[in-house]
Write a protein that holds these residues in place. Structure first.
Motif, short mmCIF file in Angstrom:
data_model
loop_
_atom_site.label_atom_id
_atom_site.label_comp_id
_atom_site.label_asym_id
_atom_site.label_seq_id
_atom_site.Cartn_x
_atom_site.Cartn_y
_atom_site.Cartn_z
N PHE A 147 0.80 -1.23 0.00
CA PHE A 147 0.00 0.00 0.00
C PHE A 147 0.83 1.28 0.00
N GLY A 148 2.15 1.15 0.12
CA GLY A 148 3.01 2.33 0.08
C GLY A 148 3.14 2.87 -1.33
N PHE A 151 8.39 7.00 -2.04
CA PHE A 151 9.72 6.42 -1.84
C PHE A 151 10.00 6.19 -0.36
N VAL A 152 9.55 7.11 0.50
CA VAL A 152 9.83 7.00 1.94
C VAL A 152 9.19 5.75 2.52
N ILE A 153 7.92 5.50 2.19
CA ILE A 153 7.23 4.33 2.75
C ILE A 153 7.86 3.04 2.23
N LEU A 154 8.20 3.01 0.95
CA LEU A 154 8.85 1.82 0.40
C LEU A 154 10.23 1.61 1.03
N PHE A 155 10.91 2.69 1.32
CA PHE A 155 12.20 2.61 2.01
C PHE A 155 12.01 1.99 3.40
N PRO A 220 0.97 -8.68 -5.70
CA PRO A 220 2.04 -9.63 -5.33
C PRO A 220 2.43 -9.56 -3.86
N PHE A 221 2.42 -8.38 -3.27
CA PHE A 221 2.79 -8.26 -1.86
C PHE A 221 1.68 -8.76 -0.94
N LEU A 222 0.42 -8.63 -1.35
CA LEU A 222 -0.68 -9.20 -0.57
C LEU A 222 -0.62 -10.72 -0.59
N VAL A 223 -0.23 -11.30 -1.73
CA VAL A 223 -0.07 -12.75 -1.81
C VAL A 223 1.02 -13.21 -0.84
#
Length: 472
Positions: A147-148, A151-155, A220-223
């Motif tokens: 859900f990010g 860039f900051v949240i993904l970091f 893909p990340f929820l899976v």
């Protein structure tokens, strides 16, 4: 009623026997490493393409050497609009190299920082509770990725994963070292478990590339989060983790292990091939974008030969590395890693990456299946047989590789270019290789001989060491 009660008791006993079996323990560790590796790999094809589409607050204008080609590739493959002025482009390839390097390294920096503490926790509380906590952290990290949008949240998601990886990897290797007492069976079990890392990477790269191509970033990340939840439930049933403090056994302080030259040489051998792949993860996709203009799905499968080679090496050498001589396998892995790296900058088509990437994967699998059982053997014969701290050191080596590799690589690629970056890594690896000869016959804890003293003086010690399953 009585036969029914006996039947029920027999069924319960079989369930309890299965719950306590070595096979289930190995399967849980295998799955834990697999999930962590899938999450590690799936971001490689997704995040660079996601950020380069402008889905971040730092769209900046920079200079590029081949603006027309880069713009054409990104317009066709990432559904972008573009505007250029002369040789200036809004597509920030050079800047993205640097920032992706730091982002990819954030997980390893965090993991490097927490590994020593995780080793102490495992020694004091056992393995099951830290591993359970690791699953929870991986689920949180997956949801942040899903859900990010900045860039900051993904970091942050990448950094949080470092905590979960540390908890799972140190606990998992310690569980196997405690469960499998014989050197041969331990080597085989660790080879199988490390196959989970290989399979996870093998799945993660193409899974990420294909899923992002057809369903976007979130799914893909929820899976992955869903699968981690199922594994978490299985872990609860099998190990029943509790916060009860276990008896503290005699242990070797972390600093003392760090002063052991054989532990350090083995850990250094573990670090170098891992650093090679860590250099490639953030820099190779962008080098391919600039020079070969691949489709998005091709970025997802470019690392598949690495994971295939790793899987094969774990399956083969997890069984035979001890018989071949672990020090020989370690030296061979470093040479193979160097040769593979030298070949990569000379490819002209993506298909030509298959052989050097396969060789690099074999090298990493060979060094992992040789060094990790060797560390358990060293701590048993030279120190106290507690494994939390020594596997914390092993994970520190890997974390150092994946922190220094992307962060330094992201900076150096701007100064010396991608080809010389990987050639420099190959040179560093080949220079280190002769040191691994010293692992051929490490002395036991009651021996006080110099590292390079002739082995013939200690023929009796060598023969007894070999009969116990040594590395020679």
């Amino acid at each position: 009623m009585e036969p029914s009660a006996d039947k029920g008791k027999d069924y319960y006993d079989r369930i309890e026997s299965f719950r306590a079996s070595k096979c289930l323990t190995l399967a849980i560790v295998f799955l834990a490493l697999l999930i962590d590796s899938v999450l590690l790999a799936v971001v490689v094809p997704i995040i660079p393409a996601y950020l380069i589409r402008g889905k971040s607050p730092w769209n900046e204008t920079i200079q590029t050497n081949d603006t027309d080609v880069s713009v054409a590739w990104m317009t066709n493959n990432l559904n972008l609009t573009h505007s250029t002025s002369g040789s200036t482009s809004t597509y920030h390839i050079v800047l993205l190299n640097r920032r992706l390097g730091w982002m990819f390294a954030s997980k390893a920096f965090v993991q490097l920082a927490v590994n020593p503490f995780v080793g102490q926790v495992v020694n004091r509380l056992g393995c099951s509770l830290p591993m359970f906590a690791g699953f929870i952290v991986l689920i949180v990290s997956s949801l942040l990725y899903a859900f990010g949008e900045t860039f900051v949240i993904l970091f942050v998601a990448r950094a949080v994963q470092g905590i979960g990886s540390s908890l799972i990897s140190v606990s998992g290797m310690t569980i196997l070292a405690q469960t499998y007492h014989e050197d041969d069976s331990r080597s085989k079990a660790m080879g199988i478990a490390l196959g989970g890392v290989a399979l996870g990477v093998l799945i993660g790269y193409p899974f990420g590339g294909l899923m992002y191509e057809f369903v976007g970033k979130t799914i893909p990340f929820l899976v992955i989060a869903s699968v981690a939840t199922i594994e978490c439930v299985l872990h609860l049933w099998a190990f029943r983790p509790s916060p009860c403090k276990q008896d503290v056994l005699p242990s070797t302080p972390l600093l003392k292990l760090l002063r052991d030259p054989y532990v350090i040489i083995a850990s250094g051998a573990l670090l170098l091939p891992e650093m090679a792949i860590a250099l490639l993860e953030p820099t190779l996709p962008l080098w391919l974008i600039e020079n070969m203009h691949p489709h998005k799905w091709q970025l997802g499968i470019v690392f598949v030969p690495d994971s295939t080679g790793y899987w094969i090496a774990c399956a083969v050498f997890g069984v035979v590395a001890q018989k071949l001589g672990r020090w020989r396998c370690i030296m061979a892995s470093l040479v193979l890693s160097s040769v593979s790296l030298v070949c990569i900058p000379h490819v002209r088509h993506i298909q030509q990456l298959i052989v050097p990437h396969f060789g690099l994967g074999v090298a990493i699998g060979l060094v992992d299946t040789s060094v990790l059982p060797l560390l358990a053997f060293l701590v048993e014969k030279r120190h106290f047989a507690d494994y939390g701290n020594v596997y914390a050191i092993a994970q520190m080596s890997i974390s150092l590789a994946f922190s220094v590799g992307p962060s330094v690589g992201g900076q150096l690629v701007e100064l010396i270019g991608f080809p010389w970056l990987v050639r420099g890594m190959a040179l560093l690896t080949i220079i280190y290789t002769p040191l691994c000869y010293l692992l051929r016959n490490p002395p036991m804890h009651n021996e006080r001989r110099p590292i390079l003293l002739d082995d013939s003086v200690f023929s009796h010690t060598v023969s007894s060491y070999t009969s116990e399953g040594g590395t020679n």
